[in-house]
Design a protein around this motif. Structure first.
Motif, PDB file in Angstrom:
ATOM      1  N   GLN A 274       0.819  -1.205   0.000  1.00 22.52           N
ATOM      2  CA  GLN A 274       0.000   0.000   0.000  1.00 22.52           C
ATOM      3  C   GLN A 274       0.855   1.258   0.000  1.00 22.52           C
TER       4      GLN A 274
ATOM      5  N   ARG B 118       2.043   2.005  -3.363  1.00 24.95           N
ATOM      6  CA  ARG B 118       0.986   2.468  -4.251  1.00 24.95           C
ATOM      7  C   ARG B 118       0.602   3.904  -3.991  1.00 24.95           C
ATOM      8  N   VAL B 119       0.549   4.254  -2.746  1.00 30.52           N
ATOM      9  CA  VAL B 119       0.176   5.632  -2.441  1.00 30.52           C
ATOM     10  C   VAL B 119       1.243   6.583  -2.976  1.00 30.52           C
TER      11      VAL B 119
ATOM     12  N   ALA C 220       3.153   5.988  -5.542  1.00 30.75           N
ATOM     13  CA  ALA C 220       2.990   6.012  -6.990  1.00 30.75           C
ATOM     14  C   ALA C 220       1.810   6.888  -7.388  1.00 30.75           C
ATOM     15  N   ALA C 221       0.764   6.792  -6.614  1.00 29.79           N
ATOM     16  CA  ALA C 221      -0.403   7.615  -6.920  1.00 29.79           C
ATOM     17  C   ALA C 221      -0.051   9.091  -6.794  1.00 29.79           C
TER      18      ALA C 221
ATOM     19  N   ALA D 268       1.794  10.111  -9.841  1.00 26.40           N
ATOM     20  CA  ALA D 268       0.894  10.229 -10.989  1.00 26.40           C
ATOM     21  C   ALA D 268       0.087  11.515 -10.906  1.00 26.40           C
ATOM     22  N   LEU D 269      -0.306  11.851  -9.703  1.00 28.34           N
ATOM     23  CA  LEU D 269      -1.100  13.062  -9.540  1.00 28.34           C
ATOM     24  C   LEU D 269      -0.255  14.302  -9.834  1.00 28.34           C
TER      25      LEU D 269
ATOM     26  N   LYS E  16      -8.050  21.689 -11.987  1.00 25.11           N
ATOM     27  CA  LYS E  16      -9.390  22.181 -11.715  1.00 25.11           C
ATOM     28  C   LYS E  16      -9.935  21.376 -10.578  1.00 25.11           C
ATOM     29  N   HIS E  17     -10.284  20.129 -10.890  1.00 23.06           N
ATOM     30  CA  HIS E  17     -10.759  19.247  -9.840  1.00 23.06           C
ATOM     31  C   HIS E  17      -9.584  18.578  -9.143  1.00 23.06           C
TER      32      HIS E  17
ATOM     33  N   LEU F 207      -9.201  18.578  -5.415  1.00 22.51           N
ATOM     34  CA  LEU F 207     -10.028  17.612  -4.690  1.00 22.51           C
ATOM     35  C   LEU F 207      -9.343  16.262  -4.599  1.00 22.51           C
ATOM     36  N   LEU F 208      -8.783  15.850  -5.701  1.00 25.71           N
ATOM     37  CA  LEU F 208      -8.102  14.561  -5.692  1.00 25.71           C
ATOM     38  C   LEU F 208      -6.905  14.587  -4.769  1.00 25.71           C
TER      39      LEU F 208
ATOM     40  N   ARG G  24      -8.015  13.989  -1.351  1.00 22.13           N
ATOM     41  CA  ARG G  24      -8.341  12.594  -1.072  1.00 22.13           C
ATOM     42  C   ARG G  24      -7.084  11.771  -0.877  1.00 22.13           C
ATOM     43  N   LEU G  25      -6.134  12.017  -1.724  1.00 20.45           N
ATOM     44  CA  LEU G  25      -4.889  11.264  -1.603  1.00 20.45           C
ATOM     45  C   LEU G  25      -4.269  11.517  -0.240  1.00 20.45           C
TER      46      LEU G  25
ATOM     47  N   LEU H 276      -5.765   9.467   2.332  1.00 20.41           N
ATOM     48  CA  LEU H 276      -5.248   8.103   2.264  1.00 20.41           C
ATOM     49  C   LEU H 276      -3.925   8.014   3.003  1.00 20.41           C
TER      50      LEU H 276
ATOM     51  N   TRP I  20      -4.337   8.304   6.755  1.00 15.96           N
ATOM     52  CA  TRP I  20      -4.955   7.113   7.299  1.00 15.96           C
ATOM     53  C   TRP I  20      -3.924   5.997   7.395  1.00 15.96           C
TER      54      TRP I  20
ATOM     55  N   ALA J 164      -2.881   6.512 -14.744  1.00 11.42           N
ATOM     56  CA  ALA J 164      -1.965   5.911 -13.779  1.00 11.42           C
ATOM     57  C   ALA J 164      -2.469   6.159 -12.365  1.00 11.42           C
ATOM     58  N   PHE J 165      -2.919   7.358 -12.126  1.00  8.37           N
ATOM     59  CA  PHE J 165      -3.448   7.697 -10.808  1.00  8.37           C
ATOM     60  C   PHE J 165      -4.597   6.780 -10.429  1.00  8.37           C
TER      61      PHE J 165
ATOM     62  N   GLU K 103      -3.517   3.203  -9.563  1.00  8.14           N
ATOM     63  CA  GLU K 103      -2.916   3.011  -8.246  1.00  8.14           C
ATOM     64  C   GLU K 103      -3.971   3.030  -7.144  1.00  8.14           C
TER      65      GLU K 103
ATOM     66  N   VAL L 206      -5.025   0.125  -4.498  1.00  6.08           N
ATOM     67  CA  VAL L 206      -5.054   0.297  -3.047  1.00  6.08           C
ATOM     68  C   VAL L 206      -6.342  -0.275  -2.465  1.00  6.08           C
TER      69      VAL L 206
ATOM     70  N   PHE M  47     -13.343   6.826  -5.895  1.00  5.25           N
ATOM     71  CA  PHE M  47     -12.481   7.619  -5.010  1.00  5.25           C
ATOM     72  C   PHE M  47     -11.503   8.452  -5.823  1.00  5.25           C
TER      73      PHE M  47
ATOM     74  N   ALA N 243     -12.877  12.869  -9.734  1.00  5.92           N
ATOM     75  CA  ALA N 243     -13.304  14.157  -9.206  1.00  5.92           C
ATOM     76  C   ALA N 243     -14.807  14.343  -9.356  1.00  5.92           C
TER      77      ALA N 243
ATOM     78  N   LEU O  88     -13.038   7.772   5.410  1.00  9.02           N
ATOM     79  CA  LEU O  88     -12.457   6.442   5.488  1.00  9.02           C
ATOM     80  C   LEU O  88     -12.737   5.788   6.830  1.00  9.02           C
TER      81      LEU O  88
END
Lengths: 207, 207
Positions: A156, A159-160, A162-163, A166-167, A177-178, A181-182, A185-186, A189, A192, B29-30, B33, B37, B59, B62, B137
């Motif tokens: 995990q 992956r986080v 990597a995410a 990617a972001l 734009k959005h 928000l992402l 959220r990341l 994660l 957490w 990619a985002f 991942e 998860v 999740f 957006a 979460l």
DNA sequence: TCTTCAGTTCAAAATGAATTGAAATCAACG
DNA sequence: CGTTGATTTCAATTCATTTTGAACTGAAGA
């Protein structure tokens, strides 16, 4: 050597009685209940049912049992017993004891193959090993959990990360734009996850 | 149905969890991942993989997604999407939102032939619902855990009680001897169980 | 040395949950 | 109402895993 996965199973050999139907003919009521307890525990943790049956039987037995006794009482195949005992031994849930004298229980230490052999004495001449449940539930559960959770947490983490990369990529391409928000959220994660890391050891202590 | 047309076969030989899912082609990619998860999380908790995929996708999105978008992006069957969304909704992990104001068009814009929403008709022509991930979460994990643990603990309670009764039975028949040892073990089980009961809520708070 | 029997290995069979797909259902819209 | 498309339902299928069983290994013991 172990893996995981949710699974359900059912013992063969007793096709006639559909619902509960266990092969366990030779078990006392006490043994049956204890076996059921550990079967459920083990299924919850993603191990094969037979492993729970074997551990439960040993847990419910005052004296060490031999391979053959386990096989017979539970009606499992040799293969299952062999694998199950090995799994349990590797987990530290079960211990092999010498078979010298069955009169006692709760043996400790010294289990070397070269034991004394009282010549001409009657009683046991079986050569097989005997098994007892290691009853420290804390350690048992601990090792079961650790075995699954450690690799899980590592994956995990990767992956986080990597995410996140990617972001970032998306952000620089900035069709943003959005994306805020992402990002939020990341972040959730991530927090957490780190919280899990700190809390898990505490839980280990508590149990 | 019918036969043949397997098109994709999975690597049946790889024993561990393969990181690559056949279906996810259209994911960034985002998204990939994040989906991974949650797939792992969900498998750890004993839910179907597809449930994790769906939640992960939402999740990572957006904007709310429609049923059809979920289906298409993940390459799942309608049946799986339907069941998965329902499961997630029942868990409180996902929420249905009205489709009135989509604010924007499709995130990808490739597949969908234009939003074609002229101003005069402010209300959508699409009638399908759209879905968002409920991002708390804590509650998500909480309800997942509770859902499995509660029935589990109940069953175990009953069993330990039954085991106690069976043991008492044995004691009165009093072929006693090793029975004290068994009583001790049973007690361990009981204390462990009650400890679990008290600790679990605490864990819930901590996470 | 030969036999026996506890225990292991591994390919094949059995199992049962997850997934699919197609038909049934439902909801809005014309 | 009837059509259209979205969603649900459910039997059939697929897939991953566990279990079995037969062949094998190796050590005691005669």
């Amino acid at each position: 050597m172990l893996k995981s996965e949710p699974a359900y199973s059912k013992t063969a050999l007793a096709p006639s009685i559909p619902p509960f139907a266990v092969s366990v003919e030779g078990l006392t009521a006490f043994e049956k209940e204890i076996v059921a307890v550990f079967v459920d525990l083990v299924l919850l943790l993603g191990l094969p049912k037979s492993v729970g049956e074997i551990y439960g039987l040993l847990f419910a037995s005052a004296e060490p049992l031999s391979f053959v006794e386990v096989e017979g009482k539970l009606g499992l195949s040799k293969g299952s017993v062999s694998q199950g005992l090995r799994t349990l031994r590797d987990l530290g849930a079960v211990r092999e004891v010498g078979n010298e004298d069955l009169g006692q229980n709760d043996p400790e230490g010294a289990a070397e193959p070269g034991r004394a052999r009282p010549e001409s004495t009657p009683l046991v001449k079986e050569r097989g090993a005997r098994w007892v449940a290691a009853v420290e539930l804390r350690k048992l559960i601990g090792s079961l959990l650790r075995e699954r959770l450690t690799p899980y947490l590592e994956r995990q983490d990767q992956r986080v990360v990597a995410a996140g990369a990617a972001l970032d990529q998306l952000l620089t391409e900035s069709k943003s734009k959005h994306l805020g928000l992402l990002a939020g959220r990341l972040e959730k994660l991530q927090t957490w996850q780190s919280r899990t890391r700190t809390v898990l050891p505490v839980i280990g202590k508590l149990l």
